[in-house]
Design a protein around this motif. Structure first.
Motif, PDB file in Angstrom:
ATOM      1  N   GLN A 290      20.760  -4.959   1.624  1.00  0.00           N
ATOM      2  CA  GLN A 290      19.495  -4.672   2.319  1.00  0.00           C
ATOM      3  C   GLN A 290      19.342  -5.494   3.586  1.00  0.00           C
ATOM      4  O   GLN A 290      18.325  -5.392   4.271  1.00  0.00           O
ATOM      5  CB  GLN A 290      18.307  -4.901   1.369  1.00  0.00           C
ATOM      6  N   ASP A 313       7.835  -5.148  -3.868  1.00  0.00           N
ATOM      7  CA  ASP A 313       8.851  -5.131  -2.815  1.00  0.00           C
ATOM      8  C   ASP A 313       9.076  -6.508  -2.191  1.00  0.00           C
ATOM      9  O   ASP A 313      10.101  -6.725  -1.545  1.00  0.00           O
ATOM     10  CB  ASP A 313       8.474  -4.113  -1.724  1.00  0.00           C
ATOM     11  N   ASP A 318      12.484  -1.850  -3.481  1.00  0.00           N
ATOM     12  CA  ASP A 318      12.820  -0.904  -4.536  1.00  0.00           C
ATOM     13  C   ASP A 318      11.818   0.235  -4.670  1.00  0.00           C
ATOM     14  O   ASP A 318      11.997   1.102  -5.516  1.00  0.00           O
ATOM     15  CB  ASP A 318      12.902  -1.630  -5.890  1.00  0.00           C
ATOM     16  N   ARG A 361      15.083   2.051 -10.124  1.00  0.00           N
ATOM     17  CA  ARG A 361      15.981   1.607  -9.062  1.00  0.00           C
ATOM     18  C   ARG A 361      17.209   2.497  -8.902  1.00  0.00           C
ATOM     19  O   ARG A 361      18.082   2.187  -8.086  1.00  0.00           O
ATOM     20  CB  ARG A 361      16.503   0.209  -9.407  1.00  0.00           C
ATOM     21  N   ARG A 364      18.449   3.456  -5.474  1.00  0.00           N
ATOM     22  CA  ARG A 364      18.449   2.414  -4.437  1.00  0.00           C
ATOM     23  C   ARG A 364      19.823   2.161  -3.808  1.00  0.00           C
ATOM     24  O   ARG A 364      19.950   2.132  -2.585  1.00  0.00           O
ATOM     25  CB  ARG A 364      17.828   1.142  -5.015  1.00  0.00           C
ATOM     26  N   ASP A 368      20.400   2.468   0.122  1.00  0.00           N
ATOM     27  CA  ASP A 368      20.842   1.316   0.927  1.00  0.00           C
ATOM     28  C   ASP A 368      22.111   1.671   1.715  1.00  0.00           C
ATOM     29  O   ASP A 368      22.317   1.202   2.827  1.00  0.00           O
ATOM     30  CB  ASP A 368      21.109   0.098   0.034  1.00  0.00           C
TER      31      ASP A 368
END
Ligand code: FES
Lengths: 469, 99
Positions: A290, A313, A318, A361, A364, A368
């Protein structure tokens, strides 16, 4: 009165934690900058979710879900203080018999001190600042800012409106705008063109949450069907104009293009809000995925400072659903640390929370990878520090003159010393230092954050003296 | 730059004063949003005196610093409109204190 817990932030994580702690009969105070609960993601949710509201329909089901959470939060019995700005957090001295925190707040021009045995920071995230030529011109703002205008005032941008950036938020906003009859001149996608290839390894994991994936694809298909102009592989964005934005310019592998613009909305992902945990000298770690810092937390959401917890966050980006799960987990951790929950019960509750979090998640890693932080070179004439009006060239020069220390560069240039305390320039300064010294970004760190976390006026400080006397 | 949806223009409003002029504001919006709609900027910078407008709308850029009810250096994006509120741009002066 000393509260069992002071929660800062009334978004998904803060509201959920407040409800859960109150269910265990702990006393809770919630301090939030906004006038109503919801955080940024569910901003204005009570106001907008009135029966028959077209806006609530168009904002979507995930937004409307916030109304239920806000309702439970209002009813949970927490002492809720909206429009409260926290400017300092302190731990009482080692001589105190029991650990206690003091949270300094400004509310309606008056300073107050709130005391609590535990503090939970549920302060969310901010959009990642990515400087480019002209990004300080009036007419340029973030996608998040435009979405806040929509949720809090029911306002749509007009003039040739351009959206430039990458990530779920610009797509969602474009989709909402289209449903509400707004006009978009074009969508400039800055994600690398090989996203599909890079995303593939993460696809099967993400399929655990296929509903979210399907929704994202549907937004894109809707925009295509509506004939929205879309450019991909966009680089070297510039905003031009005399006193305000008049035109934009960008490059794609096919060449340079330009277009008239009235509003330019930009977005390059989110970064956790870490100023309070940095100022409290909690340990942080660098997330490569991230490209941002986050506080180091144990399995219960506790930072390296005992009694200080982080959820939502602010603990890593997330999304809202994960923030609810993190709020629940932090509440379990706090109840355990206050000895109102046995170790066995706490572990049980944690297992359930961990499962919810892992599901929330699922997409995610894919997101990302699809939407990495931009790496394009920032030219010397670009303003990096918006407060002190410092350019990348000035920061590069200072970075190269001495050690790779953000604090040195800060004191030599003043970058990060303005009222935003580096919330806009901090990561860029660190990146320029990393480049100048050819070292990994993770090793550069961040400049020290000193209180006050928000500027405080002399009058407001004086009111604190009176409150204490 | 921004126009209201029918929901807003038919919803409750208050009167605020933007640099002396009475204007209608939608309940729920902030002083920063009123500045954007009516003047397009919130302040000029203290160094180069260039115009700036609210950028983040959530309290983390400080480009919305304005004079609200006579109080300078106020983050106008954190101030919901109230009836009778006075709003003015902040020109150049560096007034942020207690650093
Ligand atoms: S618009 Fe960024 S702080 Fe107000």
């Amino acid at each position: 009165m000393i509260f069992d817990t002071a929660i800062i932030g009334a978004g998904p994580a803060g509201m959920q934690a407040a409800c859960d702690l109150r269910a265990r009969e702990l006393s809770v105070i919630v301090l939030d900058e906004q006038p109503a609960p919801g955080g940024q993601i569910w901003r204005g949710v009570e106001r907008n979710c009135q029966p028959g509201s077209e806006l609530a329909q168009r904002l979507g089901a995930e937004y409307r879900q916030g109304a239920g959470v806000a309702r439970s939060f209002r009813a949970c019995g927490a002492d809720y203080r909206p429009l409260s700005r926290v400017w300092q957090i302190e731990e009482t001295g080692p001589d105190a018999t029991e650990q206690c925190w003091q949270v300094f707040v400004i509310r309606e021009g008056q300073a107050e001190v709130v005391e609590a045995r535990r503090v939970l920071l549920a302060i969310g995230a901010q959009e990642r600042p990515v400087p480019f030529p002209g990004w300080t011109h009036p007419g340029v703002m973030t996608v998040g800012a435009a979405q806040i205008m929509l949720k809090s005032g029911g306002l749509l941008p007009e003039g040739p409106v351009w959206i430039c950036g990458a990530g779920p938020l610009p797509l969602l906003y474009a989709h909402q705008l289209r449903k509400l009859g707004g006009q978009i001149a074009g969508f400039l996608d800055t994600a690398p063109r090989d996203t599909v290839r890079r995303g593939l390894p993460h696809l099967s994991g993400a399929l655990r949450d296929w509903k979210s994936l399907a929704k994202g694809l549907a937004w894109q298909a809707g925009l295509r069907a509506a004939g929205l102009r879309r450019e991909t592989g966009v680089r070297q964005l510039r905003a031009e104009g005399k006193d305000r934005l008049e035109r934009i310019r960008w490059e794609t592998p096919e060449g340079e293009k330009t277009a008239p613009a009235g509003v330019l909305l930009i977005h390059e992902g989110l970064v956790p809000s870490v100023h309070p945990t940095l100022s409290l000298q909690c340990e942080h770690t660098w997330s490569d995925a991230q490209q941002s810092l986050r506080p180091v937390l144990d399995a219960w959401g506790e930072t390296t400072r005992r009694g200080l917890f982080v959820a939502g966050d602010a603990a890593g980006i997330d999304g809202a659903r994960a923030a609810l799960a993190k709020g629940t987990l932090a509440a379990v951790g706090i109840a355990r640390s206050l000895d109102v929950l046995s170790e066995a019960k706490a572990k049980q509750a944690r297992a359930a929370g961990d499962r919810a979090l892992s599901k929330a998640r699922a997409t995610r890693p894919l997101l990302d990878t699809l939407y990495p932080a931009p790496e394009g070179k920032i030219s010397d004439d670009v303003i990096v520090c918006r407060c002190e009006e410092l350019t990348a060239g000035q920061i590069r020069a200072a970075a190269g003159r001495g050690s790779a220390d953000p604090n040195r560069v800060k004191s030599e240039t003043r970058a990060g010393m303005g009222p935003c305390q580096g919330r806009q320039c901090g990561y860029t300064v660190a990146r320029l230092i990393a480049e100048a010294h050819d070292m990994p970004r993770a090793e550069v760190g961040f400049h020290n954050i000193r209180p006050p976390l928000k500027p405080v006026s002399v009058g407001e400080l004086a009111s604190l003296g009176k409150a204490k006397a | 730059m921004f126009r209201p949806l029918p929901d807003s223009s038919e919803g409750p409003t208050v009167t605020v004063f933007v640099e002396g002029q009475p204007v209608e504001a939608y309940v729920g919006e902030t002083a920063a949003s009123v500045l954007l709609r009516h003047l397009g900027t919130a302040r000029t910078t203290s160094i180069s005196e260039s115009p700036r407008a609210p950028f983040c709308m959530m309290g983390c850029c400080f480009d919305c610093l304005a004079e609200i009810d006579g109080k300078g250096s106020t983050q106008s994006c954190l101030e919901p409109v109230r009836d009778g509120m006075t709003i003015a741009r902040q020109m150049s002066a560096r007034k942020v204190v207690a650093r």
